[in-house]
Design a protein around this motif. Structure first.
Motif, PDB file in Angstrom:
ATOM      1  N   PHE A 129      59.957 -16.153 -22.604  1.00  0.00           N
ATOM      2  CA  PHE A 129      58.693 -15.897 -23.289  1.00  0.00           C
ATOM      3  C   PHE A 129      57.804 -15.212 -22.258  1.00  0.00           C
ATOM      4  CE2 PHE A 129      60.544 -19.019 -25.937  1.00  0.00           C
ATOM      5  CZ  PHE A 129      59.940 -18.935 -27.187  1.00  0.00           C
ATOM      6  N   LEU A 130      57.404 -13.979 -22.529  1.00  0.00           N
ATOM      7  CA  LEU A 130      56.623 -13.205 -21.561  1.00  0.00           C
ATOM      8  C   LEU A 130      55.177 -13.080 -22.023  1.00  0.00           C
ATOM      9  CD1 LEU A 130      56.292 -11.390 -19.055  1.00  0.00           C
ATOM     10  CD2 LEU A 130      57.164  -9.491 -20.448  1.00  0.00           C
ATOM     11  N   ALA A 178      63.904 -22.659 -23.036  1.00  0.00           N
ATOM     12  CA  ALA A 178      62.828 -21.677 -23.002  1.00  0.00           C
ATOM     13  C   ALA A 178      62.193 -21.658 -21.625  1.00  0.00           C
ATOM     14  CB  ALA A 178      61.780 -22.013 -24.056  1.00  0.00           C
ATOM     15  N   SER A 179      61.836 -20.464 -21.160  1.00  0.00           N
ATOM     16  CA  SER A 179      61.135 -20.309 -19.887  1.00  0.00           C
ATOM     17  C   SER A 179      59.952 -19.375 -20.086  1.00  0.00           C
ATOM     18  CB  SER A 179      62.055 -19.702 -18.816  1.00  0.00           C
ATOM     19  OG  SER A 179      63.072 -20.614 -18.463  1.00  0.00           O
ATOM     20  N   LEU A 180      58.836 -19.734 -19.456  1.00  0.00           N
ATOM     21  CA  LEU A 180      57.634 -18.923 -19.537  1.00  0.00           C
ATOM     22  C   LEU A 180      57.557 -17.998 -18.330  1.00  0.00           C
ATOM     23  CD1 LEU A 180      55.024 -18.192 -20.998  1.00  0.00           C
ATOM     24  CD2 LEU A 180      53.898 -20.057 -19.754  1.00  0.00           C
ATOM     25  N   THR A 185      52.727 -12.614 -15.502  1.00  0.00           N
ATOM     26  CA  THR A 185      52.416 -11.635 -14.469  1.00  0.00           C
ATOM     27  C   THR A 185      52.028 -12.292 -13.155  1.00  0.00           C
ATOM     28  OG1 THR A 185      50.175 -11.525 -15.363  1.00  0.00           O
ATOM     29  CG2 THR A 185      51.759  -9.872 -16.131  1.00  0.00           C
ATOM     30  N   GLU A 186      51.656 -13.566 -13.199  1.00  0.00           N
ATOM     31  CA  GLU A 186      51.293 -14.323 -12.000  1.00  0.00           C
ATOM     32  C   GLU A 186      51.838 -15.733 -12.115  1.00  0.00           C
ATOM     33  OE1 GLU A 186      47.057 -14.260 -11.288  1.00  0.00           O
ATOM     34  OE2 GLU A 186      46.908 -12.168 -11.928  1.00  0.00           O
ATOM     35  N   SER A 187      51.982 -16.420 -10.973  1.00  0.00           N
ATOM     36  CA  SER A 187      52.404 -17.818 -10.983  1.00  0.00           C
ATOM     37  C   SER A 187      51.218 -18.700 -11.377  1.00  0.00           C
ATOM     38  CB  SER A 187      52.942 -18.214  -9.611  1.00  0.00           C
ATOM     39  OG  SER A 187      51.927 -18.082  -8.640  1.00  0.00           O
ATOM     40  N   GLY A 188      51.471 -19.975 -11.564  1.00  0.00           N
ATOM     41  CA  GLY A 188      50.410 -20.915 -11.919  1.00  0.00           C
ATOM     42  C   GLY A 188      50.470 -21.305 -13.376  1.00  0.00           C
ATOM     43  N   GLU A 189      49.375 -21.067 -14.100  1.00  0.00           N
ATOM     44  CA  GLU A 189      49.300 -21.411 -15.506  1.00  0.00           C
ATOM     45  C   GLU A 189      48.778 -20.224 -16.304  1.00  0.00           C
ATOM     46  OE1 GLU A 189      48.334 -26.169 -15.603  1.00  0.00           O
ATOM     47  OE2 GLU A 189      46.620 -24.795 -15.608  1.00  0.00           O
ATOM     48  N   VAL A 190      49.086 -20.244 -17.601  1.00  0.00           N
ATOM     49  CA  VAL A 190      48.516 -19.257 -18.516  1.00  0.00           C
ATOM     50  C   VAL A 190      47.576 -19.989 -19.468  1.00  0.00           C
ATOM     51  CG1 VAL A 190      50.522 -17.726 -18.353  1.00  0.00           C
ATOM     52  CG2 VAL A 190      50.392 -19.381 -20.225  1.00  0.00           C
ATOM     53  N   GLN A 191      46.576 -19.259 -19.956  1.00  0.00           N
ATOM     54  CA  GLN A 191      45.587 -19.818 -20.875  1.00  0.00           C
ATOM     55  C   GLN A 191      45.850 -19.302 -22.282  1.00  0.00           C
ATOM     56  OE1 GLN A 191      42.624 -21.953 -20.309  1.00  0.00           O
ATOM     57  NE2 GLN A 191      43.018 -21.994 -22.516  1.00  0.00           N
ATOM     58  N   THR A 192      46.127 -20.238 -23.188  1.00  0.00           N
ATOM     59  CA  THR A 192      46.300 -19.846 -24.591  1.00  0.00           C
ATOM     60  C   THR A 192      44.963 -19.960 -25.318  1.00  0.00           C
ATOM     61  OG1 THR A 192      46.895 -22.057 -25.392  1.00  0.00           O
ATOM     62  CG2 THR A 192      48.694 -20.656 -24.570  1.00  0.00           C
ATOM     63  N   PHE A 193      44.910 -19.312 -26.479  1.00  0.00           N
ATOM     64  CA  PHE A 193      43.697 -19.313 -27.290  1.00  0.00           C
ATOM     65  C   PHE A 193      44.047 -19.585 -28.745  1.00  0.00           C
ATOM     66  CE2 PHE A 193      42.250 -17.273 -23.552  1.00  0.00           C
ATOM     67  CZ  PHE A 193      40.869 -17.327 -23.533  1.00  0.00           C
ATOM     68  N   ASP A 194      43.104 -20.208 -29.449  1.00  0.00           N
ATOM     69  CA  ASP A 194      43.142 -20.295 -30.901  1.00  0.00           C
ATOM     70  C   ASP A 194      42.149 -19.243 -31.364  1.00  0.00           C
ATOM     71  OD1 ASP A 194      44.977 -22.387 -30.938  1.00  0.00           O
ATOM     72  OD2 ASP A 194      43.403 -23.914 -30.884  1.00  0.00           O
ATOM     73  N   ASP A 233      56.938 -20.560 -15.424  1.00  0.00           N
ATOM     74  CA  ASP A 233      58.210 -20.874 -14.769  1.00  0.00           C
ATOM     75  C   ASP A 233      58.581 -19.811 -13.745  1.00  0.00           C
ATOM     76  OD1 ASP A 233      58.975 -23.314 -16.234  1.00  0.00           O
ATOM     77  OD2 ASP A 233      59.048 -21.971 -17.963  1.00  0.00           O
ATOM     78  N   THR A 234      58.361 -18.539 -14.067  1.00  0.00           N
ATOM     79  CA  THR A 234      58.776 -17.437 -13.197  1.00  0.00           C
ATOM     80  C   THR A 234      57.818 -16.269 -13.350  1.00  0.00           C
ATOM     81  OG1 THR A 234      61.095 -18.054 -13.572  1.00  0.00           O
ATOM     82  CG2 THR A 234      60.711 -15.886 -12.628  1.00  0.00           C
ATOM     83  N   GLU A 235      57.483 -15.622 -12.249  1.00  0.00           N
ATOM     84  CA  GLU A 235      56.731 -14.374 -12.324  1.00  0.00           C
ATOM     85  C   GLU A 235      57.676 -13.288 -12.814  1.00  0.00           C
ATOM     86  OE1 GLU A 235      54.310 -13.245  -8.879  1.00  0.00           O
ATOM     87  OE2 GLU A 235      54.492 -15.342  -8.228  1.00  0.00           O
TER      88      GLU A 235
END
Length: 174
Positions: free
Chosen positions: A7-8, A33-35, A38-47, A58-60
């Protein structure tokens, strides 16, 4: 047989349900599944425009190899694919994944990344309606349908299409 699905996403602007519902569909079916981001750490999702949950990366994408995955999912959200388009590693990964012949599933605004990767010439797909001119300018044929399959490319228009999108993705994995 269990498959490994990438999942990119960019680091923010991801439409939460367009990440979490396909993720649940593939993992509930016994796949891994692996996320990638573009950067390590966490991603922010939105509603839509409101911040929702964060998810760990998981991987850059710059360190990822297409050979390690059996399918690619590109969630939407307006800001997410717009940011991915500006990341050379993400665009190259998407271009290589489409060329590999493995399933690539993109929903809502996610086809913007496919436009940037220059992989739509002669392909038929759907998306959020505002992308239709971009898709046509990239050589693709835009159509207003719940889910469209063209070779290894699976596309849907919006979160309301997720049941059909997820079912078509699971069919492609079997």
């Amino acid at each position: 047989m269990s498959k490994h699905i990438a999942f990119l996403t960019a680091t923010e602007g991801i439409e939460r349900v367009e990440l979490t519902e396909p993720w649940a569909a593939v993992t509930d079916a016994g796949h891994r599944a692996s996320l990638l981001s573009t950067e390590s750490g966490e991603v922010q999702t939105f509603d839509h425009l409101d911040r929702a949950e964060t998810r760990p990366v998981d991987t850059e994408v710059g360190k990822a190899s297409v050979e390690d995955y059996d399918a690619l999912v590109l969630p939407g959200g307006v800001a997410n694919p717009d940011a991915l388009r500006l990341d050379e590693d993400a665009v190259a990964f998407v271009r290589e994944f489409v060329a590999s012949g493995k399933p690539v599933a993109a929903i809502c605004h996610a086809p913007w990344t496919l436009v940037e990767a220059d992989v739509l010439r002669g392909r038929r797909l759907t998306s959020w309606p505002s992308l239709q001119t971009d898709i046509r300018n990239a050589g693709g044929e835009w159509t207003d349908e719940t889910v469209v399959v063209d070779g290894n490319l699976i596309t849907s228009r919006n979160p309301g299409d997720l049941p059909a999108f997820n079912g078509t993705l699971l069919d492609a994995l079997s």
